[in-house]
Write an enzyme that holds these catalytic residues in place. Sequence first.
Site, PDB file in Angstrom:
ATOM      1  CG  LEU A 124      33.717  50.531  32.026  1.00 61.94           C
ATOM      2  CD1 LEU A 124      33.853  52.164  31.991  1.00 61.94           C
ATOM      3  CD2 LEU A 124      32.484  50.191  31.373  1.00 61.94           C
ATOM      4  N   GLY A 165      36.797  47.257  41.722  1.00 60.88           N
ATOM      5  CA  GLY A 165      35.698  47.687  42.817  1.00 60.88           C
ATOM      6  C   GLY A 165      34.549  48.037  41.968  1.00 60.88           C
ATOM      7  N   GLY A 222      26.457  12.477  26.242  1.00 58.64           N
ATOM      8  CA  GLY A 222      27.002  11.630  27.274  1.00 58.64           C
ATOM      9  C   GLY A 222      28.475  11.946  27.813  1.00 58.64           C
ATOM     10  CD  GLU A 250      31.318  43.922  24.951  1.00 64.20           C
ATOM     11  OE1 GLU A 250      30.313  44.286  24.635  1.00 64.20           O
ATOM     12  OE2 GLU A 250      32.359  43.933  24.407  1.00 64.20           O
ATOM     13  CB  THR A 260      25.950  40.680  34.501  1.00 62.76           C
ATOM     14  OG1 THR A 260      25.206  41.541  35.244  1.00 62.76           O
ATOM     15  CG2 THR A 260      27.441  40.615  35.216  1.00 62.76           C
TER      16      THR A 260
HETATM   17  C1  LIG Z   1      36.839  37.159  30.119  1.00 62.71           C
HETATM   18  C2  LIG Z   1      36.391  38.443  30.376  1.00 62.71           C
HETATM   19  C3  LIG Z   1      36.693  39.403  29.651  1.00 62.71           C
HETATM   20  C4  LIG Z   1      36.289  40.724  29.931  1.00 62.71           C
HETATM   21  N1  LIG Z   1      36.898  41.699  29.151  1.00 62.71           N
HETATM   22  C5  LIG Z   1      36.386  43.126  29.423  1.00 62.71           C
HETATM   23  C6  LIG Z   1      36.811  44.150  28.583  1.00 62.71           C
HETATM   24  O1  LIG Z   1      37.609  44.143  27.593  1.00 62.71           O
HETATM   25  N2  LIG Z   1      36.672  45.616  29.645  1.00 62.71           N
HETATM   26  C7  LIG Z   1      36.294  45.809  30.415  1.00 62.71           C
HETATM   27  O2  LIG Z   1      35.995  47.004  30.754  1.00 62.71           O
HETATM   28  N3  LIG Z   1      35.688  44.601  31.452  1.00 62.71           N
HETATM   29  C8  LIG Z   1      35.875  43.381  30.753  1.00 62.71           C
HETATM   30  N4  LIG Z   1      35.360  42.314  31.609  1.00 62.71           N
HETATM   31  C9  LIG Z   1      34.658  42.625  32.726  1.00 62.71           C
HETATM   32  C10 LIG Z   1      33.249  42.444  32.803  1.00 62.71           C
HETATM   33  O3  LIG Z   1      32.432  43.184  31.944  1.00 62.71           O
HETATM   34  C11 LIG Z   1      32.797  42.089  34.117  1.00 62.71           C
HETATM   35  O4  LIG Z   1      33.250  41.188  34.785  1.00 62.71           O
HETATM   36  C12 LIG Z   1      31.233  42.339  34.244  1.00 62.71           C
HETATM   37  O5  LIG Z   1      30.852  43.485  34.069  1.00 62.71           O
HETATM   38  C13 LIG Z   1      30.848  42.064  35.753  1.00 62.71           C
HETATM   39  O6  LIG Z   1      31.437  42.723  36.567  1.00 62.71           O
HETATM   40  P1  LIG Z   1      31.898  41.795  38.007  1.00 62.71           P
HETATM   41  O7  LIG Z   1      32.820  40.789  37.563  1.00 62.71           O
HETATM   42  O8  LIG Z   1      32.776  42.700  38.956  1.00 62.71           O
HETATM   43  O9  LIG Z   1      30.830  41.153  38.566  1.00 62.71           O
HETATM   44  P2  LIG Z   1      29.919  42.039  39.860  1.00 62.71           P
HETATM   45  O10 LIG Z   1      29.476  43.340  39.114  1.00 62.71           O
HETATM   46  O11 LIG Z   1      30.385  42.135  40.976  1.00 62.71           O
HETATM   47  O12 LIG Z   1      28.601  41.154  39.737  1.00 62.71           O
HETATM   48  C14 LIG Z   1      28.497  39.896  40.494  1.00 62.71           C
HETATM   49  C15 LIG Z   1      26.922  39.496  40.463  1.00 62.71           C
HETATM   50  O13 LIG Z   1      26.052  40.246  41.071  1.00 62.71           O
HETATM   51  C16 LIG Z   1      25.216  40.827  40.065  1.00 62.71           C
HETATM   52  N5  LIG Z   1      24.711  42.185  40.142  1.00 62.71           N
HETATM   53  C17 LIG Z   1      25.566  43.260  40.198  1.00 62.71           C
HETATM   54  N6  LIG Z   1      24.807  44.099  40.315  1.00 62.71           N
HETATM   55  C18 LIG Z   1      23.585  43.996  40.341  1.00 62.71           C
HETATM   56  C19 LIG Z   1      22.262  44.584  40.376  1.00 62.71           C
HETATM   57  N7  LIG Z   1      22.352  46.095  40.354  1.00 62.71           N
HETATM   58  N8  LIG Z   1      21.181  44.135  40.194  1.00 62.71           N
HETATM   59  C20 LIG Z   1      21.146  42.526  40.201  1.00 62.71           C
HETATM   60  N9  LIG Z   1      22.200  41.824  40.002  1.00 62.71           N
HETATM   61  C21 LIG Z   1      23.583  42.559  40.140  1.00 62.71           C
HETATM   62  C22 LIG Z   1      25.856  40.576  38.983  1.00 62.71           C
HETATM   63  O14 LIG Z   1      24.911  40.577  37.893  1.00 62.71           O
HETATM   64  C23 LIG Z   1      26.669  39.308  39.045  1.00 62.71           C
HETATM   65  O15 LIG Z   1      25.636  38.234  38.955  1.00 62.71           O
HETATM   66  C24 LIG Z   1      35.775  41.085  31.319  1.00 62.71           C
HETATM   67  C25 LIG Z   1      35.659  40.079  31.909  1.00 62.71           C
HETATM   68  C26 LIG Z   1      35.705  38.603  31.712  1.00 62.71           C
HETATM   69  C27 LIG Z   1      35.474  37.543  32.677  1.00 62.71           C
END
Ligand SMILES: Cc1cc2nc3c(=O)[nH]c(=O)nc-3n(C[C@H](O)[C@H](O)[C@H](O)COP(=O)(O)OP(=O)(O)OC[C@H]3O[C@@H](n4cnc5c(N)ncnc54)[C@H](O)[C@@H]3O)c2cc1C
Lengths: 305, 387, 258
Positions: free
Chosen positions: B127, B131, B342, B366, B368
């Site tokens: 998913l 971006g 520690g 899944e 944040t």
């Molecule tokens: C080890 C790992 C495994 C993963 N596995 C999968 C997978 O199998 N399939 C898949 O599809 N994805 C996967 N992901 C992706 C994961 O779901 C995303 O990283 C997550 O949804 C956050 O997206 P981002 O990293 O782009 O952060 P961003 O969306 O860029 O978020 C950055 C910060 O902004 C905050 N933020 C963003 N929008 C808002 C809002 N509206 N209000 C308040 N705060 C906000 C976020 O909470 C976060 O603190 C994986 C990620 C990792 C690290």
Amino acid sequence: MKTLLICEYRQGKLLESTYELLAFAQRLNAESAMLLIGSEAAAPAFSGKVYFADAGQYGEYNPDAHKRLVLEAAQKENADYIVFLHSSYGWDLAPRVAAALKAAQVSEIVGMVDGRFEVPACNAKMRRLLKPKTAQAVLTIQAGAFNYQGEARGTPQLERLDLAVSAPRVEFLGYEEAEKKDVDLAKAEVIVSAGRGVGKQENVGIIAALAKVLGGELGATRPVVDAGWVEHTRQVGSSGQTVAPKLYVACGISGSIQHIAGMKKSDFIVAINKDKDAPIGEVADVLVVADVMQLVPALTTRLSK
Amino acid sequence: MYLELNEEQKLIQETARQFALAELEPVAARLDQTGDQEIFWSNLKKLAELGFMGLNIREEYGGTQAGMVAFSVAITEIARACASTAVTVSVNNLVCDVIQAVGSEAQKKAYIPKICSGEYKAGSFALTEPGAGSDPAAMTTSAALDGDTWVLNGIKRFITSAPYAGVFVVWGVTDKSAPKGKGISCFLVEAGTKGLIVGREEEKMGQHASATTEVMFEDCRIPKEALLGKINDGLKTAVVELIGGRVGIGSLSLGVGLAAMDYATRYAQKRVQFDQEIVKFEAIQWMIADSYTELEAARLLLMQAAFRADQGRSFAKEAAMAKMYASEAANRACYTALQMMGGYGYSKEFPVERYTRDVRIASIYEGTNEIQRKIIAKEILKNLQQA
Amino acid sequence: MKILVCIKHVPDMESRFRVNEAGNWYDERDLAFRLNEYDEFAVEQAVRVKEQLGGAADITILSIGPDRVIEAVKKGLAMGGDRGVHIKDDLVYQKDPWQVASVIAAFARDKNFDLVFTGMQSQDRGSAQIGAAAAELLDYACITTLVSFEISGDVVTARRELEGGMRGAVRFKLPAVVTCQLGLNTPRYPTLPNIMKAKQKELLTFPIADFLNVESLAETEKMYPPERKGRGLVLEGDVNELADKLASILKEKAPALR
Ligand SMILES: Cc1cc2nc3c(=O)[nH]c(=O)nc-3n(C[C@H](O)[C@H](O)[C@H](O)COP(=O)(O)OP(=O)(O)OC[C@H]3O[C@@H](n4cnc5c(N)ncnc54)[C@H](O)[C@@H]3O)c2cc1C
Ligand SMILES: Cc1cc2nc3c(=O)[nH]c(=O)nc-3n(C[C@H](O)[C@H](O)[C@H](O)COP(=O)(O)OP(=O)(O)OC[C@H]3O[C@@H](n4cnc5c(N)ncnc54)[C@H](O)[C@@H]3O)c2cc1C
């Protein structure tokens, strides 16, 4: 009070453990007679009556016939207690004799308190006191719990038992040595044993390393052997080797009766266990309460310096 | 009110616990350090054979049909030993759930049994994009129909299990002119399909045995029947199915948090400073009391969400609460556990350092925890409006 | 082939045991129960026999006790049993082995089981009586402490475990009661689908009164933790300090280091 003590006999020999039955009878202050299903030459050193049946005729392992012989002797003797060792022989036969007589059975006696029998429970973490409600009772005693003091003496009066028995339902095919012994733990001066508490096969090496710096052999408990982490020849306990080294180090071993039976004669016993209440503490000269995986490597480092 | 697992759930928990103790725990540290894939895969295969990959899947597709409570307790037990294994099992379940929920009969028969049986080492849920993280509707991966095939183009990021997944559930934009989020559809893409390119593995802070990679689609052609669910309805599928996934991530968090506190508490009973075991200091006792209370609260929230799911009731809010709270409680528990130990807590010789790294992601993937809070508030406000 | 497997639900032995108010058993309240370890081997062996016969066997899993024992029965069913029998008795801990064996025998008497499997003992009571006593009551052959088991037709070849690493090989015909020792086989984990399917299997419940027609012959008057002999030294505390202390003790005791 009268006891009938059932001798242990295997491969043409009276087993030493038979004398533990006599020690138990002494503790009871009871009059005793014995039953030997074996050979005349193997009669116990005992000045009293020994009912005798020839193993050549009845077989060394023939539960149906042995049961009938025990019942016969018990009746002749009018025994209050019929006493077996809590052994592969005893637990095969004792319940059948008890059930046939509708007599109480008390298993694995380790002591007597106020005329009650004390037995272990919950893997030796607890004890129970039991009282038979029937006049006649069948008892089994824990191997090693009662030690015969001094040297057994005397010549028994044999009374032969003759019974017509039907063909055995279980055919005995013979004895097997579980495996060839390539290590002789019995000769080792130091043994360091691994129990289930070492967690995984990879960790056995850590225990073996300690054995090495101590100039000893690696031993193990049965679950460790059953899991295939250590070969069977190194199993210590009632179904493995009986050992008496100068130093025995038990690592991650709970101290079950069966394990203790194989090592309690060691001169000095060190136990390493994370459970302060583990029963191994009862036989250990030093119990170290710690995680084996943390303590043993630290120990080995210090000893190798 | 009856707060007790039923017999099946207890037996599933016991099986998971025994398996985790015997097979996962002994290798977890090694998997963390070397990512030894052979062992990791062989454990996944054994877990599949035991039925852990399709806990909510109907029997006819090779699933266990044990429900969400069973899923939760199983993931917790697995995570107590190895978080990498737990996340893989959780995502595999999620992928199966998506296919079962919206797939055609042919799709269900073709793919679910392969994940459940372990014929596929894993399934991937694709998913997130560079971006489009918290805002998946912003995705740009496109899917265009060309005769009898869909052509996918775009990049997915952070995809769990991608290098060894047998099948990918992929989201792409099928109607660029639709309002944001209304033109997204879901597809099934088999591993090895031309144009599906698995990128370099992310070098992560924790959960090392579980691979996370970029997945590129370059004119990737898949049959017309590979559309999963209704056209332009894909985002809703993702949103709905992630609800169940969150129970998985919350349960994983709980498992790691418990493992850390169990370890540190035992350590504190042995460690002596100022001539006494440190567990005798009230400061340490409060750490123990607070952490276990929080973990217990997390467990109850998880059980409530899972129980509602098993009853067929809505559980979006409860799952979001459980995921959010459990992942934060577990992060705090790991922090506390490390503190209790520690300098030894900080050392790789002891597992708490690993737990601390492994659990960190749970408040991020899944959805944040900020997004979880959004969901929770939205659900609460929605109900207030109705009243 | 008709097979009966008698199993027991026992506390996890790593638990901390507390004595109950009456002082004659452990307090069950906060204990986690599981299938008696020895009985896992019994169930596994029964299922292997059935598999060897291409499914031509019917396995009844029986347990006596309060409702919680159903969990153990279901585990047996999930491992491959066909039918569960729960003989309900909330006070089973007060029954002596003779009564338990009598109940099993009364249940089995008119059912013509070809093979009855039990564990060689239970982990909590450890009396090692039930199998052999039930055999006597049923007039079945009985072979205890098996570490190997092979069946062909109605003939079984097996090994009993004896002391000191010895085994005794035996051959016998069915019907028979056999008691299973640790290591007889490798018990399988019940698969999750099988755990779920076990729910659909027949589970018969009987009150113990249906089968209990004897008085107890022995009574547990008291249970208590063993007395600490206090013989040994107990060392606790920091691992590094412990290692120092123990190293100096061992240097004295190990001949090789002196
Ligand atoms: C080890 C790992 C495994 C993963 N596995 C999968 C997978 O199998 N399939 C898949 O599809 N994805 C996967 N992901 C992706 C994961 O779901 C995303 O990283 C997550 O949804 C956050 O997206 P981002 O990293 O782009 O952060 P961003 O969306 O860029 O978020 C950055 C910060 O902004 C905050 N933020 C963003 N929008 C808002 C809002 N509206 N209000 C308040 N705060 C906000 C976020 O909470 C976060 O603190 C994986 C990620 C990792 C690290
Ligand atoms: C007829 C019969 C014959 C038998 N013969 C034998 C025999 O010959 N030999 C034998 O050994 N057994 C024998 N047994 C089995 C015996 O009853 C026990 O099951 C066995 O001895 C237990 O082995 P253990 O102490 O390794 O395991 P457990 O009883 O599981 O004990 C493990 C111990 O390790 C501790 N521990 C766990 N993790 C750690 C850690 N990280 N650090 C420190 N400590 C830790 C635990 O507190 C526990 O006390 C026999 C049984 C029967 C019925």
